[in-house]
Design a protein around this motif. Structure first.
Motif, PDB file in Angstrom:
ATOM      1  N   THR A 115       0.826  -1.207   0.000  1.00 45.17           N
ATOM      2  CA  THR A 115       0.000   0.000   0.000  1.00 45.17           C
ATOM      3  C   THR A 115       0.856   1.251   0.000  1.00 45.17           C
ATOM      4  N   ARG A 116       1.882   1.246   0.825  1.00 47.91           N
ATOM      5  CA  ARG A 116       2.743   2.427   0.906  1.00 47.91           C
ATOM      6  C   ARG A 116       3.494   2.670  -0.402  1.00 47.91           C
ATOM      7  N   LEU A 117       4.058   1.618  -0.981  1.00 50.42           N
ATOM      8  CA  LEU A 117       4.815   1.776  -2.222  1.00 50.42           C
ATOM      9  C   LEU A 117       3.939   2.295  -3.355  1.00 50.42           C
ATOM     10  N   ARG A 118       2.725   1.775  -3.443  1.00 52.32           N
ATOM     11  CA  ARG A 118       1.830   2.250  -4.493  1.00 52.32           C
ATOM     12  C   ARG A 118       1.422   3.694  -4.268  1.00 52.32           C
ATOM     13  N   SER A 119       1.217   4.061  -2.990  1.00 52.74           N
ATOM     14  CA  SER A 119       0.849   5.441  -2.684  1.00 52.74           C
ATOM     15  C   SER A 119       1.975   6.395  -3.031  1.00 52.74           C
ATOM     16  N   VAL A 120       3.208   6.018  -2.645  1.00 52.37           N
ATOM     17  CA  VAL A 120       4.361   6.867  -2.957  1.00 52.37           C
ATOM     18  C   VAL A 120       4.581   6.956  -4.455  1.00 52.37           C
ATOM     19  N   ARG A 121       4.355   5.840  -5.151  1.00 47.22           N
ATOM     20  CA  ARG A 121       4.506   5.852  -6.618  1.00 47.22           C
ATOM     21  C   ARG A 121       3.494   6.782  -7.257  1.00 47.22           C
ATOM     22  N   ALA A 122       2.278   6.796  -6.730  1.00 48.23           N
ATOM     23  CA  ALA A 122       1.254   7.678  -7.286  1.00 48.23           C
ATOM     24  C   ALA A 122       1.575   9.141  -7.008  1.00 48.23           C
ATOM     25  N   ASP A 123       2.134   9.445  -5.808  1.00 46.34           N
ATOM     26  CA  ASP A 123       2.470  10.830  -5.455  1.00 46.34           C
ATOM     27  C   ASP A 123       3.762  11.283  -6.110  1.00 46.34           C
ATOM     28  N   ASP A 124       4.571  10.315  -6.565  1.00 46.08           N
ATOM     29  CA  ASP A 124       5.861  10.606  -7.193  1.00 46.08           C
ATOM     30  C   ASP A 124       6.758  11.436  -6.263  1.00 46.08           C
ATOM     31  N   LYS A 125       6.756  11.049  -4.954  1.00 43.05           N
ATOM     32  CA  LYS A 125       7.574  11.750  -3.976  1.00 43.05           C
ATOM     33  C   LYS A 125       8.475  10.747  -3.273  1.00 43.05           C
ATOM     34  N   PHE A 126       9.622  10.475  -3.881  1.00 44.40           N
ATOM     35  CA  PHE A 126      10.582   9.571  -3.261  1.00 44.40           C
ATOM     36  C   PHE A 126      11.963   9.828  -3.838  1.00 44.40           C
ATOM     37  N   THR A 127      12.971   9.446  -3.091  1.00 44.72           N
ATOM     38  CA  THR A 127      14.362   9.633  -3.506  1.00 44.72           C
ATOM     39  C   THR A 127      15.113   8.322  -3.346  1.00 44.72           C
ATOM     40  N   GLU A 128      16.439   8.376  -3.612  1.00 36.62           N
ATOM     41  CA  GLU A 128      17.253   7.186  -3.453  1.00 36.62           C
ATOM     42  C   GLU A 128      17.262   6.700  -2.002  1.00 36.62           C
TER      43      GLU A 128
END
Length: 354
Positions: A115-128
């Motif tokens: 759930t978290r990974l899909r949410s972050v992928r949808a928001d496009d807010k992540f870094t290395e």
């Protein structure tokens, strides 16, 4: 001398001295007549002995092979089999519980991560940084899945019957600890934001930055699926109770959809107003509600008890504690810590967690 010799040469039966013969067995002397009688007596004794021996042999040949000890052996056998069967059944149940508990933990954690990974992928807010952390969590889960290979049956060599039990070796404990550490054993921090806000001090602090008076939401990084956990918060800046919400939300809902009045949410705007599964419980005593208002530097302690399906909020300044019962059908495990801020520059910091 002559008298003793004469006695030795007399028949012990008739005292005659003619034709005396000694007996080598009993060392007595007999005349010819009585020596014959003595031999006959010996033959009769031998015949009697032979007859008794024959009867004994017949008794042995016709003797029953049953003995009471057989009953004791049969009883021991049945009891031993019953004990072995009981131990075997208990061991099967232990194995089933071990596998089931592990599967439940893995399912809970993996669902939360998905759930978290899909949410972050949808928001496009992540870094290395986030990618590296999630990769480590995934590898820990993969290691945990190998625990079945580390379940074994140790032998008990001290008994004729080797009883068994389920045991996991140290590598299993290590992999289990690694998997759970990725979701439960590291310090809590804020990870996701839904709205205009910024995370400070590596996620230990969140600050509202929107000039409009609208709620922004942030949730903790950890997943809570079992056990009892305590997280302490300090209100570093907050204008009123109704501008800060602290509680939990279920991890099976997309974070962008989260608001405090959803059924998957439970928590407080201090003790004055409580929201549980979409329903509000407001304090009707105005004076008491005013005393419960949050102030700068107030410390709140949130206790998450997954086993009891309860939440507790303790306000350290007012010394008030409130308990909420959570319906798992409406807010299923695992849970995240959920925080909502309403006013610009409202700020909350995580002090510690246990």
């Amino acid at each position: 001398m002559t008298s003793a010799f004469a006695v030795m040469n007399q028949c012990v039966s008739c005292r005659k001295t003619d034709g005396i013969s000694p007996c080598d067995g009993c060392r007595k002397s007999f005349c010819n007549h009585h020596i014959a009688e003595h031999r006959q007596q010996l033959k009769n004794q031998l015949d009697t002995l032979i007859q008794e021996h024959d009867r004994l042999r017949q008794d042995v040949n016709g003797r029953s092979i049953h003995h009471s000890v057989y009953d004791q052996i049969d009883k021991w056998e049945k009891q031993a089999i019953a004990r072995i069967q009981a131990v075997a059944q208990k061991t099967r149940e232990d194995l089933q519980q071990t596998l089931q508990k592990s599967n439940e933990q893995l399912t809970s954690v993996s669902q939360g991560m998905t759930t978290r990974l899909r949410s972050v992928r949808a928001d496009d807010k992540f870094t290395e940084i986030e990618l590296d952390r999630w990769t480590k969590q995934l590898n820990a889960l993969k290691s945990h899945m190998k625990f079945e290979a580390n379940i074994y049956v140790p032998e008990e060599s001290t008994s004729a019957i080797h009883f068994i039990r389920i045991k996991q070796n140290d590598t299993d404990k290590t992999s289990t600890a690694s998997a759970r550490a990725s979701t439960s054993n590291h310090r809590e921090r804020f990870a996701d934001i839904n709205g205009l806000a910024k995370l400070e001090d590596g996620g230990a602090c969140v600050r509202h930055t929107d000039a409009d008076s609208k709620f922004i939401y942030t949730r903790g990084e950890r997943l809570y699926s079992e056990g009892r956990h305590v997280v302490r918060f300090r209100i570093e800046n907050g204008s009123a109770s109704y501008n800060v919400f602290i509680g939990i939300c279920s991890s099976n809902v997309g974070f962008r959809q989260i608001i405090y009045n959803l059924a998957v949410v439970a928590g407080w705007f201090s003790n004055s107003e409580v929201w549980v599964h979409g329903k509000s419980k407001t304090n009707s005593k105005v004076k008491e509600a005013e005393q419960d208002d949050l102030r700068a530097n107030d410390v709140l302690q949130l206790t998450i008890d997954c086993d009891r399906k309860q939440l507790e909020l303790f306000h350290e300044r007012t010394n008030k504690n409130q308990i909420l019962n959570v319906n798992l059908e409406k807010a299923p495990l695992p849970w995240h810590v959920l925080l909502a801020l309403r006013r610009q520059n409202d700020c909350v910091r995580i002090l510690s967690d246990t």
